[in-house]
Motif scaffolding. Sequence first.
Motif, PDB file in Angstrom:
ATOM      1  N   LYS A 116      27.060  41.557  37.679  1.00 12.02           N
ATOM      2  CA  LYS A 116      28.070  42.614  37.637  1.00 12.02           C
ATOM      3  C   LYS A 116      27.560  43.913  38.256  1.00 12.02           C
ATOM      4  CE  LYS A 116      30.405  40.912  33.484  1.00 12.02           C
ATOM      5  NZ  LYS A 116      30.806  41.235  32.072  1.00 12.02           N
ATOM      6  N   THR A 117      26.285  44.208  38.063  1.00 13.95           N
ATOM      7  CA  THR A 117      25.726  45.441  38.617  1.00 13.95           C
ATOM      8  C   THR A 117      24.445  45.124  39.375  1.00 13.95           C
ATOM      9  OG1 THR A 117      24.410  45.971  36.636  1.00 13.95           O
ATOM     10  CG2 THR A 117      26.664  46.819  36.725  1.00 13.95           C
ATOM     11  N   LEU A 118      24.326  45.727  40.574  1.00 18.55           N
ATOM     12  CA  LEU A 118      23.131  45.574  41.386  1.00 18.55           C
ATOM     13  C   LEU A 118      22.706  46.956  41.863  1.00 18.55           C
ATOM     14  CD1 LEU A 118      21.026  43.851  42.824  1.00 18.55           C
ATOM     15  CD2 LEU A 118      22.651  43.522  44.708  1.00 18.55           C
ATOM     16  N   GLY A 134      29.750  38.657  49.643  1.00 19.07           N
ATOM     17  CA  GLY A 134      31.062  38.413  49.051  1.00 19.07           C
ATOM     18  C   GLY A 134      31.082  37.288  48.046  1.00 19.07           C
ATOM     19  N   ASP A 135      30.017  36.496  47.997  1.00 18.07           N
ATOM     20  CA  ASP A 135      29.951  35.407  47.012  1.00 18.07           C
ATOM     21  C   ASP A 135      29.693  35.921  45.598  1.00 18.07           C
ATOM     22  OD1 ASP A 135      30.355  33.689  49.087  1.00 18.07           O
ATOM     23  OD2 ASP A 135      28.312  32.868  49.128  1.00 18.07           O
ATOM     24  N   LEU A 136      29.304  37.199  45.473  1.00 15.52           N
ATOM     25  CA  LEU A 136      29.040  37.779  44.146  1.00 15.52           C
ATOM     26  C   LEU A 136      30.372  38.221  43.532  1.00 15.52           C
ATOM     27  CD1 LEU A 136      25.879  39.891  45.058  1.00 15.52           C
ATOM     28  CD2 LEU A 136      25.946  37.709  43.838  1.00 15.52           C
ATOM     29  N   ALA A 137      31.177  37.246  43.168  1.00 16.24           N
ATOM     30  CA  ALA A 137      32.579  37.487  42.824  1.00 16.24           C
ATOM     31  C   ALA A 137      32.776  38.401  41.620  1.00 16.24           C
ATOM     32  CB  ALA A 137      33.282  36.145  42.580  1.00 16.24           C
ATOM     33  N   ASN A 138      31.792  38.507  40.740  1.00 20.51           N
ATOM     34  CA  ASN A 138      31.936  39.333  39.537  1.00 20.51           C
ATOM     35  C   ASN A 138      31.332  40.728  39.685  1.00 20.51           C
ATOM     36  OD1 ASN A 138      33.294  37.631  37.490  1.00 20.51           O
ATOM     37  ND2 ASN A 138      31.555  36.268  37.841  1.00 20.51           N
ATOM     38  N   LEU A 139      30.839  41.045  40.869  1.00 17.84           N
ATOM     39  CA  LEU A 139      30.137  42.312  41.070  1.00 17.84           C
ATOM     40  C   LEU A 139      31.093  43.501  40.934  1.00 17.84           C
ATOM     41  CD1 LEU A 139      27.161  42.914  41.692  1.00 17.84           C
ATOM     42  CD2 LEU A 139      27.816  43.274  44.075  1.00 17.84           C
ATOM     43  N   GLU A 140      30.657  44.502  40.158  1.00 14.92           N
ATOM     44  CA  GLU A 140      31.443  45.717  39.939  1.00 14.92           C
ATOM     45  C   GLU A 140      30.766  46.952  40.533  1.00 14.92           C
ATOM     46  OE1 GLU A 140      32.210  46.084  35.769  1.00 14.92           O
ATOM     47  OE2 GLU A 140      33.248  44.152  35.635  1.00 14.92           O
ATOM     48  N   ASN A 141      29.448  46.926  40.631  1.00 10.13           N
ATOM     49  CA  ASN A 141      28.703  48.069  41.160  1.00 10.13           C
ATOM     50  C   ASN A 141      27.637  47.572  42.126  1.00 10.13           C
ATOM     51  OD1 ASN A 141      29.318  48.685  38.032  1.00 10.13           O
ATOM     52  ND2 ASN A 141      29.550  50.550  39.214  1.00 10.13           N
ATOM     53  N   LEU A 142      27.704  48.046  43.367  1.00  9.80           N
ATOM     54  CA  LEU A 142      26.719  47.701  44.386  1.00  9.80           C
ATOM     55  C   LEU A 142      26.162  49.002  44.940  1.00  9.80           C
ATOM     56  CD1 LEU A 142      25.250  45.715  46.227  1.00  9.80           C
ATOM     57  CD2 LEU A 142      27.264  45.693  47.719  1.00  9.80           C
ATOM     58  N   ILE A 143      24.939  49.346  44.521  1.00  2.00           N
ATOM     59  CA  ILE A 143      24.353  50.649  44.833  1.00  2.00           C
ATOM     60  C   ILE A 143      23.041  50.436  45.588  1.00  2.00           C
ATOM     61  CG2 ILE A 143      23.757  52.919  43.923  1.00  2.00           C
ATOM     62  CD1 ILE A 143      26.560  51.965  43.147  1.00  2.00           C
ATOM     63  N   LYS A 162      36.445  42.757  42.306  1.00  2.00           N
ATOM     64  CA  LYS A 162      36.194  43.502  41.075  1.00  2.00           C
ATOM     65  C   LYS A 162      35.364  44.758  41.309  1.00  2.00           C
ATOM     66  CE  LYS A 162      36.436  39.432  38.064  1.00  2.00           C
ATOM     67  NZ  LYS A 162      35.752  38.636  37.015  1.00  2.00           N
ATOM     68  N   LEU A 163      34.967  45.002  42.548  1.00  2.00           N
ATOM     69  CA  LEU A 163      34.052  46.097  42.847  1.00  2.00           C
ATOM     70  C   LEU A 163      34.704  47.450  42.570  1.00  2.00           C
ATOM     71  CD1 LEU A 163      31.135  46.072  43.941  1.00  2.00           C
ATOM     72  CD2 LEU A 163      32.072  46.675  46.177  1.00  2.00           C
ATOM     73  N   LYS A 164      33.963  48.308  41.838  1.00  2.00           N
ATOM     74  CA  LYS A 164      34.434  49.652  41.519  1.00  2.00           C
ATOM     75  C   LYS A 164      33.623  50.730  42.243  1.00  2.00           C
ATOM     76  CE  LYS A 164      36.076  48.448  36.891  1.00  2.00           C
ATOM     77  NZ  LYS A 164      35.943  48.723  35.421  1.00  2.00           N
ATOM     78  N   GLU A 165      32.388  50.412  42.560  1.00  2.76           N
ATOM     79  CA  GLU A 165      31.524  51.390  43.213  1.00  2.76           C
ATOM     80  C   GLU A 165      30.705  50.712  44.298  1.00  2.76           C
ATOM     81  OE1 GLU A 165      28.271  54.893  42.086  1.00  2.76           O
ATOM     82  OE2 GLU A 165      28.835  53.399  40.592  1.00  2.76           O
ATOM     83  N   LYS A 186      40.236  47.896  43.538  1.00  2.59           N
ATOM     84  CA  LYS A 186      39.736  48.495  42.295  1.00  2.59           C
ATOM     85  C   LYS A 186      38.640  49.532  42.559  1.00  2.59           C
ATOM     86  CE  LYS A 186      40.892  44.722  39.168  1.00  2.59           C
ATOM     87  NZ  LYS A 186      40.402  43.810  38.091  1.00  2.59           N
ATOM     88  N   LEU A 187      38.324  49.738  43.822  1.00  2.00           N
ATOM     89  CA  LEU A 187      37.228  50.638  44.179  1.00  2.00           C
ATOM     90  C   LEU A 187      37.556  52.078  43.797  1.00  2.00           C
ATOM     91  CD1 LEU A 187      34.505  50.020  45.591  1.00  2.00           C
ATOM     92  CD2 LEU A 187      35.510  50.922  47.687  1.00  2.00           C
ATOM     93  N   GLU A 188      36.589  52.723  43.122  1.00  2.00           N
ATOM     94  CA  GLU A 188      36.744  54.112  42.708  1.00  2.00           C
ATOM     95  C   GLU A 188      35.821  55.051  43.477  1.00  2.00           C
ATOM     96  OE1 GLU A 188      36.201  54.322  38.501  1.00  2.00           O
ATOM     97  OE2 GLU A 188      37.823  52.929  38.057  1.00  2.00           O
TER      98      GLU A 188
END
Length: 294
Positions: A116-118, A134-143, A162-165, A186-188
């Motif tokens: 979910k977070t990286l 793109g295979d990280l389907a549950n990722l929400e934060n990629l920093i 699901k990515l937000k950041e 969903k990106l913020e």
Amino acid sequence: MNKNFTYTIIAFVAITLQAVTAQISSKEKAVLIDLYNATNGSEWTTKWDLNKPVSTWKGIKVEDNKVVGINLFRNNLDGTLPKTICKLKNLQDLNLAFNKINGEIPETITKLKELKTLHLEMNLLTGELPTKLGDLANLENLILFNNLIKGEIPKSIGKLKKLKELNVSSNKLTGIIPDELGSLTKLESLGLFENTLVGFVPRELGNLVELKELVIANNQLMGDIPQEFGQLVNLKVLQLQNNKFNSFKSLDFMQSKEILVFDFDGKKPSLQFRDLNTAKTGVAETEFEEDKEN
């Protein structure tokens, strides 16, 4: 003694004992040891005692006898990420930010389907972004900001629904901003600051109606700002300066009441923003929220 208080103490002891005695598979333990050895664990700020249970190792979160979290933020990791990291099938959170990790992000990391977070920002990573991010389907934060990552932004990022950041600022990225980023509804927060990105800004970014921060300054982007930016009604931070834009006329379509930071290449915000409080505008301060160990 109060009976409820006694039950609470017993429950607390039981949970604590369970955490300490939790056992993970030998395969997962081997992966953690690979990480330890590959990043010069003997010189970490807080080292692991490999003779003690894994659940006692700094930054390791274990649930149901499986590793679900690794947080080694600012712990003097110096080395490369092992390809075997992909064997931690239940890993949800990986935070190795503010270290001295070098080399490439292994393509195998894209096999962590529960991630979910990286957080890999403020390291010395090189090479290109994995093509199958793109295979990280549950990722929400990629920093990934402040590294030495080169090459293009892979189009597969558009599959991270699901990515937000997303923050890949201050790298050596080249090429265009892929239209596929417009699929991340969903990106913020989107940070592409200080790379060498070229071409036009995709009008598809106007689909990102949840976006609060858009920072694409210090690149080599050209053309006009898309009229579709007028759809970004939640935007609070917009930074466009130090590019090669022909015109900012399309920004007249923006009607945000809450923009706090606005920077572009004009001499003065002479645009007809309906409710923009220019007294609040200025250069955004970079906040390292990860500077707090979770």
